[in-house]
Design a protein around this motif. Structure first.
Motif, short mmCIF file in Angstrom:
data_model
loop_
_atom_site.label_atom_id
_atom_site.label_comp_id
_atom_site.label_asym_id
_atom_site.label_seq_id
_atom_site.Cartn_x
_atom_site.Cartn_y
_atom_site.Cartn_z
N THR A 98 0.83 -1.21 0.00
CA THR A 98 0.00 0.00 0.00
C THR A 98 0.86 1.26 0.00
OG1 THR A 98 -0.24 -0.19 2.41
CG2 THR A 98 -2.05 -1.03 1.06
N GLN A 99 1.99 1.22 0.68
CA GLN A 99 2.89 2.37 0.69
C GLN A 99 3.51 2.58 -0.70
OE1 GLN A 99 5.42 0.97 3.87
NE2 GLN A 99 4.69 2.60 5.24
N LEU A 100 3.87 1.47 -1.34
CA LEU A 100 4.44 1.57 -2.70
C LEU A 100 3.42 2.15 -3.67
CD1 LEU A 100 6.38 -1.80 -3.04
CD2 LEU A 100 7.35 0.49 -3.06
N ILE A 101 2.20 1.70 -3.58
CA ILE A 101 1.15 2.19 -4.47
C ILE A 101 0.92 3.68 -4.25
CG2 ILE A 101 -1.33 2.06 -5.02
CD1 ILE A 101 -1.07 -0.99 -4.48
N HIS A 102 0.86 4.08 -3.00
CA HIS A 102 0.66 5.50 -2.68
C HIS A 102 1.81 6.35 -3.21
CE1 HIS A 102 -0.70 9.05 -0.58
NE2 HIS A 102 0.48 9.16 -0.01
N ARG A 103 3.03 5.90 -2.99
CA ARG A 103 4.22 6.63 -3.47
C ARG A 103 4.20 6.72 -5.00
NH1 ARG A 103 7.63 10.54 -3.38
NH2 ARG A 103 9.71 10.03 -4.06
N LEU A 104 3.82 5.63 -5.65
CA LEU A 104 3.76 5.60 -7.10
C LEU A 104 2.70 6.58 -7.63
CD1 LEU A 104 4.84 4.32 -9.67
CD2 LEU A 104 3.21 2.46 -9.35
N GLN A 105 1.57 6.63 -6.96
CA GLN A 105 0.52 7.59 -7.36
C GLN A 105 1.01 9.03 -7.23
OE1 GLN A 105 -2.56 6.18 -4.74
NE2 GLN A 105 -3.50 4.90 -6.33
N LEU A 106 1.73 9.31 -6.16
CA LEU A 106 2.29 10.66 -5.98
C LEU A 106 3.27 10.99 -7.11
CD1 LEU A 106 2.97 10.71 -2.12
CD2 LEU A 106 1.16 11.92 -3.37
N LEU A 107 4.11 10.03 -7.46
CA LEU A 107 5.07 10.25 -8.54
C LEU A 107 4.36 10.46 -9.88
CD1 LEU A 107 7.92 7.70 -7.68
CD2 LEU A 107 8.01 10.20 -7.56
N GLN A 108 3.29 9.73 -10.12
CA GLN A 108 2.54 9.90 -11.36
C GLN A 108 1.96 11.31 -11.46
OE1 GLN A 108 -0.09 6.52 -10.89
NE2 GLN A 108 1.02 5.33 -12.42
N ARG A 109 1.39 11.78 -10.35
CA ARG A 109 0.85 13.15 -10.35
C ARG A 109 1.96 14.17 -10.58
NH1 ARG A 109 -1.63 12.02 -5.23
NH2 ARG A 109 -3.27 10.58 -5.71
N ARG A 110 3.09 13.94 -9.92
CA ARG A 110 4.22 14.85 -10.08
C ARG A 110 4.72 14.86 -11.52
NH1 ARG A 110 10.03 14.31 -7.13
NH2 ARG A 110 10.91 16.25 -7.89
N LEU A 111 4.78 13.69 -12.15
CA LEU A 111 5.21 13.61 -13.54
C LEU A 111 4.27 14.39 -14.45
CD1 LEU A 111 6.38 9.91 -13.94
CD2 LEU A 111 7.74 11.95 -14.39
N CYS A 112 2.97 14.27 -14.23
CA CYS A 112 2.00 15.01 -15.04
C CYS A 112 2.18 16.51 -14.89
CB CYS A 112 0.58 14.60 -14.67
SG CYS A 112 0.12 12.96 -15.24
N GLU A 113 2.34 16.94 -13.64
CA GLU A 113 2.54 18.37 -13.38
C GLU A 113 3.83 18.86 -14.03
OE1 GLU A 113 2.49 18.68 -9.12
OE2 GLU A 113 0.35 18.20 -8.99
N MET A 114 4.90 18.10 -13.88
CA MET A 114 6.18 18.50 -14.45
C MET A 114 6.11 18.55 -15.98
SD MET A 114 8.78 16.33 -12.03
CE MET A 114 10.29 16.93 -12.79
N ALA A 115 5.43 17.58 -16.57
CA ALA A 115 5.29 17.55 -18.03
C ALA A 115 4.52 18.77 -18.51
CB ALA A 115 4.60 16.27 -18.47
#
Length: 90
Positions: free
Chosen positions: A4-21
Motif C-alpha cells: 500500500t505504501q508503494l502504491i501511494h508513493r507511485l501515485q504521488l510520482l505519477q501526479r508529479r510527472l503530469c505536473e512536471m510535463a
C-alpha cells in the motif's frame, strides 16, 4: 516498504510527472527522466512483492510453483502444446 505504501508513493510520482510535463513541456528534461526512473523502480519493486505474495499464497495452498520454461522441454515442444510456433534464430 509494503504494497500500500508503494502504491501511494507511485501515485504521488505519477501526479508529479503530469505536473512536471505540463510545466516543462519536455518529456526528456533530466528532472522528468529522474522522476520517471524512480517510478520505474517502484513499479518493479511492487511487481516483485506481488509475485512473492502470489507464490507464498500458492505454496500455502499446496499449489506447485509456475515455471515458464520447464527444463525438460524445448521451446519447440512447449510451442506445439500451446499451438504456438516459436522460431529459433541461430
Amino acid at each position: 516498504m509494503e504494497t500500500t505504501q508503494l502504491i501511494h508513493r507511485l501515485q504521488l510520482l505519477q501526479r508529479r510527472l503530469c505536473e512536471m510535463a505540463n510545466d516543462l513541456g519536455n518529456l526528456t528534461d533530466p528532472e522528468i527522466v529522474a522522476v520517471s526512473e524512480e517510478a520505474d523502480r517502484l513499479i518493479i519493486q511492487l511487481q516483485r512483492l506481488r509475485k512473492e505474495e502470489a507464490e507464498f499464497k500458492r505454496a500455502s495452498e499446496g499449489v506447485p510453483p509456475v515455471t515458464l520454461l520447464p527444463a525438460s522441454q524445448t521451446t519447440e515442444e512447449i510451442g506445439e502444446q500451446g499451438r504456438t510456433l516459436f522460431a529459433k534464430h541461430s
